[in-house]
Design a protein around this motif. Structure first.
Motif, PDB file in Angstrom:
ATOM      1  N   LYS A 121      13.298  71.785  47.460  1.00 18.20           N
ATOM      2  CA  LYS A 121      14.547  71.839  48.059  1.00 18.20           C
ATOM      3  C   LYS A 121      14.647  71.619  49.456  1.00 18.20           C
ATOM      4  CE  LYS A 121      17.856  75.646  49.014  1.00 18.20           C
ATOM      5  NZ  LYS A 121      17.952  77.257  48.843  1.00 18.20           N
ATOM      6  N   SER A 122      13.214  71.444  50.332  1.00 23.32           N
ATOM      7  CA  SER A 122      13.126  70.820  51.472  1.00 23.32           C
ATOM      8  C   SER A 122      13.338  69.596  51.714  1.00 23.32           C
ATOM      9  CB  SER A 122      11.785  71.461  52.249  1.00 23.32           C
ATOM     10  OG  SER A 122      10.783  70.908  51.338  1.00 23.32           O
ATOM     11  N   GLY A 123      13.333  68.734  50.443  1.00 20.85           N
ATOM     12  CA  GLY A 123      13.486  67.220  50.566  1.00 20.85           C
ATOM     13  C   GLY A 123      15.080  66.921  50.895  1.00 20.85           C
ATOM     14  N   PHE A 124      15.182  65.396  50.895  1.00 24.11           N
ATOM     15  CA  PHE A 124      16.391  64.845  51.292  1.00 24.11           C
ATOM     16  C   PHE A 124      17.246  64.952  50.212  1.00 24.11           C
ATOM     17  CE2 PHE A 124      19.074  61.187  52.025  1.00 24.11           C
ATOM     18  CZ  PHE A 124      19.598  61.340  53.519  1.00 24.11           C
ATOM     19  N   GLY A 125      16.972  64.660  48.881  1.00 21.20           N
ATOM     20  CA  GLY A 125      17.637  64.492  47.790  1.00 21.20           C
ATOM     21  C   GLY A 125      17.003  64.717  46.507  1.00 21.20           C
ATOM     22  N   THR A 126      17.655  64.671  45.363  1.00 20.38           N
ATOM     23  CA  THR A 126      17.181  64.604  44.027  1.00 20.38           C
ATOM     24  C   THR A 126      17.810  63.533  43.211  1.00 20.38           C
ATOM     25  OG1 THR A 126      16.821  67.158  44.046  1.00 20.38           O
ATOM     26  CG2 THR A 126      16.586  66.123  42.179  1.00 20.38           C
ATOM     27  N   VAL A 127      16.987  62.943  42.531  1.00 21.95           N
ATOM     28  CA  VAL A 127      17.512  62.001  41.413  1.00 21.95           C
ATOM     29  C   VAL A 127      17.519  62.695  39.983  1.00 21.95           C
ATOM     30  CG1 VAL A 127      17.426  59.666  40.023  1.00 21.95           C
ATOM     31  CG2 VAL A 127      16.901  59.967  42.629  1.00 21.95           C
ATOM     32  N   MET A 128      18.778  62.897  39.235  1.00 22.76           N
ATOM     33  CA  MET A 128      18.869  63.513  38.116  1.00 22.76           C
ATOM     34  C   MET A 128      18.764  62.391  37.235  1.00 22.76           C
ATOM     35  SD  MET A 128      20.766  67.044  38.415  1.00 22.76           S
ATOM     36  CE  MET A 128      22.428  65.965  38.571  1.00 22.76           C
ATOM     37  N   LEU A 129      18.016  62.313  36.045  1.00 23.71           N
ATOM     38  CA  LEU A 129      18.205  61.369  35.148  1.00 23.71           C
ATOM     39  C   LEU A 129      18.516  61.904  33.926  1.00 23.71           C
ATOM     40  CD1 LEU A 129      15.017  59.353  35.963  1.00 23.71           C
ATOM     41  CD2 LEU A 129      17.413  58.591  36.408  1.00 23.71           C
ATOM     42  N   PHE A 130      19.457  61.308  33.090  1.00 20.31           N
ATOM     43  CA  PHE A 130      20.075  61.992  31.860  1.00 20.31           C
ATOM     44  C   PHE A 130      19.873  60.444  30.616  1.00 20.31           C
ATOM     45  CE2 PHE A 130      22.249  63.637  35.166  1.00 20.31           C
ATOM     46  CZ  PHE A 130      22.480  65.142  34.995  1.00 20.31           C
ATOM     47  N   THR A 131      19.906  60.877  29.524  1.00 18.90           N
ATOM     48  CA  THR A 131      19.951  60.058  28.474  1.00 18.90           C
ATOM     49  C   THR A 131      21.575  60.429  27.780  1.00 18.90           C
ATOM     50  OG1 THR A 131      17.772  60.050  27.675  1.00 18.90           O
ATOM     51  CG2 THR A 131      19.435  59.462  26.003  1.00 18.90           C
ATOM     52  N   ASP A 132      22.129  59.229  27.647  1.00 16.10           N
ATOM     53  CA  ASP A 132      23.659  59.444  27.123  1.00 16.10           C
ATOM     54  C   ASP A 132      23.557  59.451  25.519  1.00 16.10           C
ATOM     55  OD1 ASP A 132      26.119  59.106  26.056  1.00 16.10           O
ATOM     56  OD2 ASP A 132      26.770  57.733  27.598  1.00 16.10           O
ATOM     57  N   THR A 133      23.723  60.662  25.104  1.00 16.57           N
ATOM     58  CA  THR A 133      23.277  60.919  23.678  1.00 16.57           C
ATOM     59  C   THR A 133      24.556  60.287  22.605  1.00 16.57           C
ATOM     60  OG1 THR A 133      24.513  62.860  23.388  1.00 16.57           O
ATOM     61  CG2 THR A 133      22.192  62.889  23.878  1.00 16.57           C
ATOM     62  N   ASP A 134      25.680  59.918  23.382  1.00 17.99           N
ATOM     63  CA  ASP A 134      26.739  59.166  22.693  1.00 17.99           C
ATOM     64  C   ASP A 134      26.025  57.759  22.271  1.00 17.99           C
ATOM     65  OD1 ASP A 134      28.374  61.428  22.487  1.00 17.99           O
ATOM     66  OD2 ASP A 134      29.889  60.377  23.613  1.00 17.99           O
ATOM     67  N   VAL A 135      25.614  57.275  23.245  1.00 20.73           N
ATOM     68  CA  VAL A 135      24.819  55.747  22.990  1.00 20.73           C
ATOM     69  C   VAL A 135      23.951  55.767  21.746  1.00 20.73           C
ATOM     70  CG1 VAL A 135      23.342  53.820  23.821  1.00 20.73           C
ATOM     71  CG2 VAL A 135      25.280  55.235  25.121  1.00 20.73           C
ATOM     72  N   ILE A 136      23.164  56.968  21.879  1.00 18.31           N
ATOM     73  CA  ILE A 136      21.975  57.099  20.728  1.00 18.31           C
ATOM     74  C   ILE A 136      22.735  57.302  19.391  1.00 18.31           C
ATOM     75  CG2 ILE A 136      20.163  58.338  19.981  1.00 18.31           C
ATOM     76  CD1 ILE A 136      19.775  56.604  22.662  1.00 18.31           C
ATOM     77  N   LYS A 137      23.655  58.150  19.270  1.00 20.56           N
ATOM     78  CA  LYS A 137      24.343  58.331  17.987  1.00 20.56           C
ATOM     79  C   LYS A 137      24.853  57.192  17.436  1.00 20.56           C
ATOM     80  CE  LYS A 137      25.312  63.235  19.032  1.00 20.56           C
ATOM     81  NZ  LYS A 137      26.352  64.162  19.664  1.00 20.56           N
ATOM     82  N   LYS A 138      25.617  56.181  18.376  1.00 20.75           N
ATOM     83  CA  LYS A 138      26.314  55.150  17.867  1.00 20.75           C
ATOM     84  C   LYS A 138      25.135  54.089  17.387  1.00 20.75           C
ATOM     85  CE  LYS A 138      29.767  51.534  19.236  1.00 20.75           C
ATOM     86  NZ  LYS A 138      29.243  50.673  18.204  1.00 20.75           N
ATOM     87  N   GLN A 153      16.925  56.131  55.899  1.00 21.11           N
ATOM     88  CA  GLN A 153      18.044  55.607  54.874  1.00 21.11           C
ATOM     89  C   GLN A 153      19.072  56.654  54.692  1.00 21.11           C
ATOM     90  OE1 GLN A 153      14.765  55.889  54.093  1.00 21.11           O
ATOM     91  NE2 GLN A 153      13.750  54.131  53.807  1.00 21.11           N
ATOM     92  N   THR A 154      20.206  56.060  54.620  1.00 21.35           N
ATOM     93  CA  THR A 154      21.614  56.820  54.276  1.00 21.35           C
ATOM     94  C   THR A 154      21.615  56.918  52.811  1.00 21.35           C
ATOM     95  OG1 THR A 154      22.884  54.905  53.835  1.00 21.35           O
ATOM     96  CG2 THR A 154      22.884  55.447  56.048  1.00 21.35           C
ATOM     97  N   PRO A 155      22.197  58.315  52.355  1.00 22.58           N
ATOM     98  CA  PRO A 155      22.311  58.479  50.908  1.00 22.58           C
ATOM     99  C   PRO A 155      23.172  57.167  50.289  1.00 22.58           C
ATOM    100  CG  PRO A 155      23.214  60.384  52.340  1.00 22.58           C
ATOM    101  CD  PRO A 155      23.036  59.230  53.326  1.00 22.58           C
ATOM    102  N   GLU A 156      23.778  56.489  50.939  1.00 23.08           N
ATOM    103  CA  GLU A 156      24.435  55.387  50.177  1.00 23.08           C
ATOM    104  C   GLU A 156      23.380  54.248  49.903  1.00 23.08           C
ATOM    105  OE1 GLU A 156      27.539  57.503  51.895  1.00 23.08           O
ATOM    106  OE2 GLU A 156      25.866  56.639  52.899  1.00 23.08           O
ATOM    107  N   GLU A 157      22.274  54.073  50.785  1.00 21.89           N
ATOM    108  CA  GLU A 157      21.556  53.001  50.591  1.00 21.89           C
ATOM    109  C   GLU A 157      20.409  53.347  49.624  1.00 21.89           C
ATOM    110  OE1 GLU A 157      20.751  51.066  55.071  1.00 21.89           O
ATOM    111  OE2 GLU A 157      20.083  52.914  54.802  1.00 21.89           O
ATOM    112  N   ILE A 158      20.054  54.995  49.384  1.00 21.07           N
ATOM    113  CA  ILE A 158      19.277  55.352  48.563  1.00 21.07           C
ATOM    114  C   ILE A 158      19.930  55.235  47.195  1.00 21.07           C
ATOM    115  CG2 ILE A 158      18.088  57.187  47.499  1.00 21.07           C
ATOM    116  CD1 ILE A 158      17.717  58.052  50.453  1.00 21.07           C
ATOM    117  N   PHE A 159      21.371  55.551  46.833  1.00 22.24           N
ATOM    118  CA  PHE A 159      21.958  55.551  45.842  1.00 22.24           C
ATOM    119  C   PHE A 159      22.080  54.208  45.362  1.00 22.24           C
ATOM    120  CE2 PHE A 159      26.352  55.179  43.912  1.00 22.24           C
ATOM    121  CZ  PHE A 159      26.078  55.879  42.781  1.00 22.24           C
ATOM    122  N   ARG A 202      21.465  57.392  32.277  1.00 19.77           N
ATOM    123  CA  ARG A 202      22.385  57.881  33.512  1.00 19.77           C
ATOM    124  C   ARG A 202      21.675  58.467  34.655  1.00 19.77           C
ATOM    125  NH1 ARG A 202      24.205  54.641  30.180  1.00 19.77           N
ATOM    126  NH2 ARG A 202      25.924  55.061  28.898  1.00 19.77           N
ATOM    127  N   ALA A 203      22.140  57.987  35.903  1.00 15.20           N
ATOM    128  CA  ALA A 203      21.596  58.733  36.807  1.00 15.20           C
ATOM    129  C   ALA A 203      22.574  59.281  37.712  1.00 15.20           C
ATOM    130  CB  ALA A 203      20.874  57.740  37.675  1.00 15.20           C
TER     131      ALA A 203
END
Length: 199
Positions: free
Chosen positions: A90-107, A22-28, A48-49
Motif C-alpha cells: 500500500k505504501s508504493g506508488f501503484g499496482t499492476v493488476m494482470l488478468f486473463t480474458d476467459t472469453d478468449v480462452i473459451k473461443k 515517472q508519471t502514471p502515464e509513463e508507467i502505463f 489484460r492489464a
C-alpha cells in the motif's frame, strides 16, 4: 545493462515508497508495451492489464485488507498481515493488476477443439510471460515491485470497485514504487539439481 544483469536487478522488493520520477502515464505506457509484445499461444493476446495509482491503488489494498480481515483466524494474525500490506504494498506508488480474458480462452476451445484441454494452461504461460515482461520493464526503470496473489479472495470486490469485465479473471497483483531498501540476498538451488544438457 545487458539482459542477464537486468534479470539480476529484477527482485522482489517489499520496501516500497511512492517517490518516483515517472508519471502514471509513463508507467502505463511501459506496461502496455511490455504486455503487447509478450507472446501468447495462437497469438491469442488473452492478457489484460489495469494500472492503479493514487487513490485507486490505495483502494485496492483497502479492499484486500477488508477481505483478509473477514477470514482472519485471530486479530493477532490479521495485524501481522495488515502491517505487511500497509508497510509494503500500500505504501508504493501503484499496482499492476494482470488478468486473463476467459472469453478468449473459451473461443479458442470452441474453435480448435483438438487442443481445447490445453488452452487454459497455455493462457497461464502467456500470463506468466507478460507478468515477467512487466516486472523486467519496471526494473529497467529503477522501479521496485513484487508479485502478489490475493485472487480469488478479492476478485468480486475488485470487479465492482474498478468496473472490471466479468470475463477478466484476476491472476496477479504487482505493487510497485520507489526502492526504499534492497532485496534480501537470493539463494540458488544447485545447478546440477535443476539443469541438464543432453547431446
Amino acid at each position: 545493462m545487458n539482459f542477464y544483469e537486468l534479470q539480476q536487478q529484477r527482485r522482489s522488493i517489499y520496501a516500497l515508497g511512492n517517490k518516483l520520477s515517472q508519471t502514471p502515464e509513463e508507467i502505463f505506457n511501459v506496461v502496455k508495451k511490455a504486455v503487447r509484445e509478450a507472446p501468447t499461444s495462437f497469438n491469442s493476446q488473452s492478457v489484460r492489464a489495469v494500472v492503479l495509482t493514487g487513490t485507486a491503488h490505495q483502494k485496492l489494498w483497502e479492499i484486500t485488507l477488508e477481505q483478509l480481515h473477514a477470514i482472519a483466524k485471530s486479530e493477532a494474525a490479521f495485524q501481522k498481515t495488515s502491517d505487511k500490506i500497509n508497510n509494503s504494498f500500500k505504501s508504493g506508488f501503484g499496482t499492476v493488476m494482470l488478468f486473463t480474458d476467459t472469453d478468449v480462452i473459451k473461443k479458442l476451445e470452441a474453435d480448435v477443439p483438438n487442443y481445447a484441454e490445453n488452452f487454459y494452461d497455455w493462457s497461464e504461460q502467456g500470463l506468466g510471460i507478460a507478468d515477467y515482461a512487466v516486472w523486467m520493464a519496471l526494473a529497467e526503470m529503477g522501479i521496485g515491485a513484487s508479485n502478489q496473489h490475493y485472487n480469488p479472495l478479492i476478485d468480486e470486490a475488485v470487479q465492482r470497485e474498478f468496473e472490471i469485465p466479468k470475463n477478466w479473471r484476476l491472476r496477479a497483483e504487482m505493487p510497485f514504487g520507489s526502492i526504499e531498501a534492497p532485496a534480501a540476498t537470493k539463494d540458488y538451488v544447485a545447478d546440477n539439481q535443476r539443469f541438464r544438457l543432453i547431446k
